[in-house]
Design a protein around this motif. Structure first.
Motif, PDB file in Angstrom:
ATOM      1  N   ASP A 127       4.571  -8.292  -1.652  1.00 10.91           N
ATOM      2  CA  ASP A 127       3.389  -8.862  -2.304  1.00 10.91           C
ATOM      3  C   ASP A 127       2.748  -7.746  -3.134  1.00 10.91           C
ATOM      4  OD1 ASP A 127       0.862  -9.742  -3.023  1.00 10.91           O
ATOM      5  OD2 ASP A 127       0.524 -10.834  -1.155  1.00 10.91           O
ATOM      6  N   PRO A 128       2.796  -7.837  -4.476  1.00 11.20           N
ATOM      7  CA  PRO A 128       2.262  -6.751  -5.315  1.00 11.20           C
ATOM      8  C   PRO A 128       0.797  -6.420  -5.032  1.00 11.20           C
ATOM      9  CG  PRO A 128       3.531  -8.297  -6.641  1.00 11.20           C
ATOM     10  CD  PRO A 128       3.383  -8.923  -5.286  1.00 11.20           C
ATOM     11  N   GLN A 169      -3.148  -2.493  -2.802  1.00 10.92           N
ATOM     12  CA  GLN A 169      -4.215  -2.118  -1.864  1.00 10.92           C
ATOM     13  C   GLN A 169      -3.818  -0.887  -1.047  1.00 10.92           C
ATOM     14  OE1 GLN A 169      -7.476  -3.271  -1.522  1.00 10.92           O
ATOM     15  NE2 GLN A 169      -7.494  -1.401  -0.289  1.00 10.92           N
ATOM     16  N   ILE A 170      -2.557  -0.847  -0.599  1.00 15.56           N
ATOM     17  CA  ILE A 170      -2.070   0.320   0.150  1.00 15.56           C
ATOM     18  C   ILE A 170      -2.124   1.558  -0.745  1.00 15.56           C
ATOM     19  CG2 ILE A 170      -0.038   1.368   1.251  1.00 15.56           C
ATOM     20  CD1 ILE A 170       0.743  -1.505   2.169  1.00 15.56           C
ATOM     21  N   ILE A 202      -4.154   5.096  -0.184  1.00 19.82           N
ATOM     22  CA  ILE A 202      -3.517   6.419  -0.224  1.00 19.82           C
ATOM     23  C   ILE A 202      -4.205   7.303  -1.271  1.00 19.82           C
ATOM     24  CG2 ILE A 202      -1.374   7.664  -0.757  1.00 19.82           C
ATOM     25  CD1 ILE A 202       0.157   5.237   0.444  1.00 19.82           C
ATOM     26  N   ARG A 203      -4.541   6.716  -2.420  1.00 27.35           N
ATOM     27  CA  ARG A 203      -5.243   7.485  -3.464  1.00 27.35           C
ATOM     28  C   ARG A 203      -6.561   8.045  -2.928  1.00 27.35           C
ATOM     29  NH1 ARG A 203      -7.302   4.269  -8.641  1.00 27.35           N
ATOM     30  NH2 ARG A 203      -8.670   3.404  -7.024  1.00 27.35           N
ATOM     31  N   GLU A 204      -7.241   7.237  -2.118  1.00 28.47           N
ATOM     32  CA  GLU A 204      -8.534   7.642  -1.560  1.00 28.47           C
ATOM     33  C   GLU A 204      -8.406   8.920  -0.726  1.00 28.47           C
ATOM     34  OE1 GLU A 204     -12.325   5.147   0.231  1.00 28.47           O
ATOM     35  OE2 GLU A 204     -10.300   4.514   0.778  1.00 28.47           O
ATOM     36  N   PRO A 221      -9.234  -2.538   4.608  1.00 31.94           N
ATOM     37  CA  PRO A 221      -9.421  -1.538   3.552  1.00 31.94           C
ATOM     38  C   PRO A 221     -10.351  -0.414   4.017  1.00 31.94           C
ATOM     39  CG  PRO A 221      -9.621  -3.752   2.647  1.00 31.94           C
ATOM     40  CD  PRO A 221      -9.571  -3.896   4.144  1.00 31.94           C
ATOM     41  N   GLY A 222      -9.974   0.828   3.719  1.00 32.74           N
ATOM     42  CA  GLY A 222     -10.805   1.974   4.097  1.00 32.74           C
ATOM     43  C   GLY A 222     -10.454   2.580   5.442  1.00 32.74           C
TER      44      GLY A 222
END
Length: 237
Positions: A26-27, A32-33, A37-39, A219-220
């Motif tokens: 699911d794109p 979201q993942i 990771i960017r965070e 998320p987070g």
């Protein structure tokens, strides 16, 4: 924020990329993942990722139906490469430089896994997605995660799942299941808790590498684990 860990290995199941679908990628979930990771990358955390292939092909399930186990496992490894490329694409779309390193050589799509090169990528702030498991049949991607974490000198394995930690029983099936905030490697092995397979747990135990199991779907949560917040379950000595 001062991160509790400076170098981590994130273990994702292939199913993590499915979202609510029954198969494939699911794109929106991959994106979201990638944002999660960017965070943590923005806090200076060096991140390696090992991803499974169960959303596309499961070697163990195929071998149970009569396929040669080694052949089935190699097919499963190829599925992890497909997932790794999808995650790389999602990460680069959100501005995170990423390398895919495969345990089976396929230079046209990814670089071969070379330990010192992978460490250098991490030091330069790139995410490294380790694909194709260990490159050997009969070993799971959980074992690959433990192995790569040792090789990269990661401080912890972060296992992202669809539940918020380790329970006495499957919380989806047993409403009376209770959650552990912390548990020892030996108890995980003795009680047969389905965290990671026994080979991976034993490898972590022998090398004193902690594991944090947490809910990736919130998320987070990845940032909270990195900040040292007491979420999920920690597996230590």
């Amino acid at each position: 924020m001062e991160p509790a860990y400076r170098r981590v290995l994130l273990k994702l199941s292939g199913e993590a990329l499915m979202g609510e679908e029954s198969f494939g990628i699911d794109p929106a979930v991959a994106t979201q993942i990638a944002k999660d990771i960017r965070e943590i990358q923005e806090f200076g955390v060096q991140t390696g990722v090992v991803i499974g292939g169960g959303n596309i092909f499961r070697g163990l399930a195929a071998s149970a139906k009569g396929m040669d186990r080694a052949t089935a496992d190699y097919m499963g490894m190829l599925a992890t490469v497909m997932n790794a490329l999808a995650l790389q694409d999602a990460l680069e779309h959100v501005g995170v430089t990423t390398r895919v390193a495969t345990a089976i050589e396929m230079r046209a799509v990814a670089e071969p896994f070379i330990r010192r090169r992978a460490v250098r990528h991490l030091e330069k702030g790139r995410v490294v997605v380790f694909a194709a498991g260990t490159g050997n049949p009969y070993f799971t991607t959980d074992t690959a995660a433990a192995l790569r974490a040792m090789e990269m000198k990661a401080e912890v394995i972060l296992k992202g799942t669809k539940v918020d930690g380790i329970y006495t029983a499957d919380p989806m099936l047993d409403p009376h299941a209770t959650k552990f905030s912390e548990i020892s490697y030996l108890k995980v092995l003795e009680q047969g808790l389905k965290v990671m397979d026994a080979t991976a747990i034993s490898l972590c135990m022998d090398n004193k590498l902690p594991i944090v199991v947490f809910n990736l779907r919130t998320p987070g949560n990845l940032r909270r684990v990195i900040a040292g917040e007491p979420i999920g379950t920690k597996v230590t000595a």
